[in-house]
Design an enzyme around this catalytic site. Structure first.
Site, short mmCIF file in Angstrom:
data_model
loop_
_atom_site.label_atom_id
_atom_site.label_comp_id
_atom_site.label_asym_id
_atom_site.label_seq_id
_atom_site.Cartn_x
_atom_site.Cartn_y
_atom_site.Cartn_z
N HIS A 140 7.76 47.70 46.31
CA HIS A 140 8.57 47.72 47.54
C HIS A 140 9.34 49.03 47.63
CE1 HIS A 140 12.48 46.94 45.53
NE2 HIS A 140 11.84 46.08 44.77
N ASP B 124 12.11 49.57 49.62
CA ASP B 124 13.54 49.47 49.93
C ASP B 124 14.37 49.35 48.65
OD1 ASP B 124 12.35 46.85 49.71
OD2 ASP B 124 14.22 45.99 50.47
N ASP C 279 14.24 50.17 40.13
CA ASP C 279 13.84 49.11 41.06
C ASP C 279 13.54 49.68 42.44
OD1 ASP C 279 13.46 46.64 42.22
OD2 ASP C 279 15.59 46.18 42.40
N GLU D 109 11.93 43.95 50.76
CA GLU D 109 11.83 43.00 49.65
C GLU D 109 13.20 42.53 49.21
OE1 GLU D 109 11.76 41.73 45.40
OE2 GLU D 109 12.83 43.39 46.33
N GLU D 110 14.17 43.44 49.23
CA GLU D 110 15.49 43.14 48.69
C GLU D 110 16.27 42.15 49.56
OE1 GLU D 110 16.35 43.82 45.85
OE2 GLU D 110 15.58 45.74 45.17
N GLU E 72 7.71 45.74 39.35
CA GLU E 72 9.14 45.53 39.13
C GLU E 72 9.47 45.84 37.67
OE1 GLU E 72 11.46 44.81 41.22
OE2 GLU E 72 10.64 43.66 42.90
N HIS F 264 20.18 47.70 40.63
CA HIS F 264 21.26 47.22 41.50
C HIS F 264 22.65 47.68 41.03
CE1 HIS F 264 18.80 43.69 43.41
NE2 HIS F 264 18.03 44.72 43.09
#
Length: 381
Positions: free
Chosen positions: A70, A72, A102, A134-135, A162, A354
């Site tokens: 992903h 984003d 990520d 995705e997030e 991931e 994150h």
């Protein structure tokens, strides 16, 4: 590793926070692939402000391998970064920047493999799939999968990169996020019995969620941590002033369910309790009282049989048969649902994802390059 690092530097430079467009990154990848003669297709969102990308290298009339990621990333707002989040910073064997772990590190390694893929006599195709949003609930990839589902030949394996520290992961829980709006009747707090206190009735529903969560512990799967499905309320708001009986209250809750369980059953159980127990008490005071549930996001869990061809392949590429599970969700369950067996394996650790000063280690990026080189050898026969 210079190619992967250079590509990661470019990818991190695009602010693809989920609230922003990812089109600049997608256009870069499109032009990069075109430079090697690789055609790709884009699947846009309705506003055409974001897009998925899908490209194939090699013969498309035989099952192949999807390398999926992903584009984003999560926001950096309010986080105490010590380096620029949207620029790559190398320090002490680590590469810092939003999305490095990520999961732009994996995407960079995949793109770095393209020149070798183009030159190799592939006996099966390698597909590159990049998604958006995705997030915020695995939203964007669904339109891409709707297209792939119609193809006559489906891939034999999808590797979602991931961050797992390059350990093969065969499972994760599914998720359902819901919002509950409770509408009662406001009045002066001195006459509280003549109003319908939305906060108190919302509290009743949240308390029932706790009871449902306790019952979920009866079914356990030791492959997961925690080994049972969970429920939690994460956001609540309501009320205007202490001397006003609140007419409205809203709360959001989520279910993280074992792959063997349907998280929708939790929502249905709470809806039944609301309809049978809570709402009649509210409407006995005010007929205008109401309880409304809205789904915010959902994605299925993933559990791939370790005896499957997909598991055997990822074990060969990783050099490890120590299969595991992860607590976080991925797009894997969605790929699996359309008939594409899926595993999760990528560089870095979600312990860094994150967070401020997110990073992927140089060693992990090198390890991912090595894993993809083993994949290249396999698909080239």
């Amino acid at each position: 590793m210079s190619a992967s690092r250079d590509l990661l530097q470019i990818l991190v430079g695009f602010d693809t926070t989920s609230r922003e467009s990812n089109l600049q990154l997608i256009e870069f990848v499109h032009d990069y692939l075109a430079g090697f003669g690789v055609a790709c297709e884009r699947v846009y969102n309705p506003e055409r402000s974001k897009a998925n990308l899908f490209a194939s290298i090699g013969p498309v009339d035989t099952p192949g391998i999807v390398l999926s990621g992903h584009t984003d990333a999560v926001p950096v707002d309010g986080q105490p970064w010590t380096v620029p989040p949207f620029a790559l910073t190398e320090r002490d064997g680590k590469l810092f920047g939003r999305g490095t772990a990520d999961m732009k590190g994996y995407i960079a390694c995949v793109l770095a493999l393209v020149p070798a893929l183009v030159e190799a006599p592939l006996r099966m195709p390698v597909h590159i799939a990049l998604s958006y949003d995705e997030e915020v609930g695995c939203l964007g990839v669904r339109s891409l999968l709707a297209v792939l589902e119609q193809r006559p030949v489906k891939p034999m394996l999808c590797i979602i990169g991931e961050p797992t520290e390059l350990k093969p992961v065969l499972g994760h829980k599914g998720k359902l996020a819901m919002r509950c709006d409770v509408h009662g009747e406001a009045c002066h707090s001195a006459y509280a019995p003549y109003g319908v206190n939305a906060i108190e009735h919302a509290a009743d529903l949240i308390n029932e969620l706790g009871h449902i969560g306790q019952r979920l512990r009866a079914i356990q799967d030791p492959r997961f941590d925690p080994p049972f499905s969970t429920v939690q309320t994460g956001v609540i708001s309501g009320g205007k002033a202490l001397n006003i009986v609140p007419a409205d209250c809203q709360f959001d809750f989520e279910v993280r369910a074992l792959p063997s369980q349907d998280p929708a059953e939790v929502a249905e159980a709470l809806k039944a309790y609301a309809a049978q127990q809570v709402l009649p008490r509210m409407q006995a005071v005010s007929a205008q009282s109401a309880i409304r549930f809205t789904e915010l996001s959902a994605y299925p869990g993933l559990v791939t049989d370790e005896r499957s061809q997909a598991a055997q392949l990822i074990a060969a590429f990783c050099g490890s048969r120590e299969f595991g599970t992860v607590a976080f969700g991925t797009e894997g369950g969605l790929f699996d649902a359309v008939g594409i067996p899926t595993v999760v394996c990528g560089p870095g650790s979600m312990d860094q994802g994150h967070k401020p000063d997110e990073f992927v280690s140089v060693a992990q990026l090198q390890g991912c390059d090595a894993m993809l080189q083993r994949l290249l050898v396999a698909v080239a026969g």
